[in-house]
Design a protein around this motif. Structure first.
Motif, short mmCIF file in Angstrom:
data_model
loop_
_atom_site.label_atom_id
_atom_site.label_comp_id
_atom_site.label_asym_id
_atom_site.label_seq_id
_atom_site.Cartn_x
_atom_site.Cartn_y
_atom_site.Cartn_z
N PRO A 65 0.80 -1.24 0.00
CA PRO A 65 0.00 0.00 0.00
C PRO A 65 0.83 1.28 0.00
CG PRO A 65 -0.41 -1.31 1.99
CD PRO A 65 0.57 -2.06 1.17
N MET A 102 0.55 -0.30 8.15
CA MET A 102 -0.18 -0.88 7.02
C MET A 102 -0.38 -2.39 7.16
SD MET A 102 -0.94 1.46 4.83
CE MET A 102 -0.94 3.06 5.57
N SER A 109 -5.65 -7.47 2.42
CA SER A 109 -5.52 -7.67 0.97
C SER A 109 -5.20 -9.13 0.65
CB SER A 109 -4.49 -6.73 0.36
OG SER A 109 -3.20 -6.98 0.85
N THR A 161 -8.58 1.62 -1.57
CA THR A 161 -7.15 1.37 -1.34
C THR A 161 -6.83 -0.11 -1.53
OG1 THR A 161 -7.09 3.19 0.24
CG2 THR A 161 -5.26 1.63 0.31
N CYS A 165 -4.28 -2.25 -4.26
CA CYS A 165 -3.27 -3.25 -3.89
C CYS A 165 -3.45 -4.55 -4.66
CB CYS A 165 -3.34 -3.56 -2.38
SG CYS A 165 -2.85 -2.19 -1.33
#
Length: 170
Positions: A65, A102, A109, A161, A165
């Motif tokens: 990210p 993150m 993700s 976001t 990714c």
């Protein structure tokens, strides 16, 4: 998401060689069984097992990210950090710094890529490598709590976001 960068200068590693076999994910085909072509499958006992290399192929290209690099290039994920046992998959990942803010987004993700790519029979656990993050217990709890994951996936800004990714640039 704040504009703060948690690791401004990460170490970037060379990519490992891809396995020789092509997964359905790489070829753009559906990962699900084609019902019309496989009507003779009666009890599902012919289900092909999935190994750690196939799981690694699914997650290696996820983008970090914060940086324009893949999780594999940053050594956040590796095939050795994946455990597959029948219908159970455990993926361990290593943040680039112990205070990485993150980590939950990276873990989310990985979870979303696997949930979208694998049949629902698989139980998926995503964990931070022990000792690699200062808040590892909190991150692990957040990544494996169904209600927290569902709430995160309802957040439009977070999903935007996350989708960035998951875009594979190959």
């Amino acid at each position: 998401m704040s504009g703060e960068i948690f690791n401004a200068n990460p170490i970037i590693y060379a990519l490992s060689k891809k396995s020789g076999r092509k997964s359905r994910f790489d070829t753009g085909q559906s990962l699900w069984v084609d019902e019309d072509a496989h009507q003779d499958m009666s009890d599902g006992s012919d289900v092909e097992p999935i190994d750690q290399d196939e799981i690694f192929e699914l997650i290696r290209s996820i983008s970090d990210p914060e940086h324009p690099n893949s999780l594999e290039e940053l050594r956040v994920v590796s095939a050795e950090q994946i455990e597959v046992d029948h219908n159970y998959i455990m993926v361990e990942f290593t943040p680039t710094v112990p205070h990485c803010g993150m980590s939950t987004l990276i873990g989310l993700s990985i979870r979303v890529r696997l949930l979208r790519s694998l049949p629902p029979r698989f139980k998926i656990d995503i964990r931070v490598k022990p000792g690699s993050h200062q808040s590892e217990l909190a991150v692990n709890k957040q990544l494996n709590d169904k209600e927290r994951v569902a709430a995160a996936l309802e957040n439009p800004a977070l999903m935007e976001t996350l989708e960035k990714c998951l875009v594979t640039a190959e």
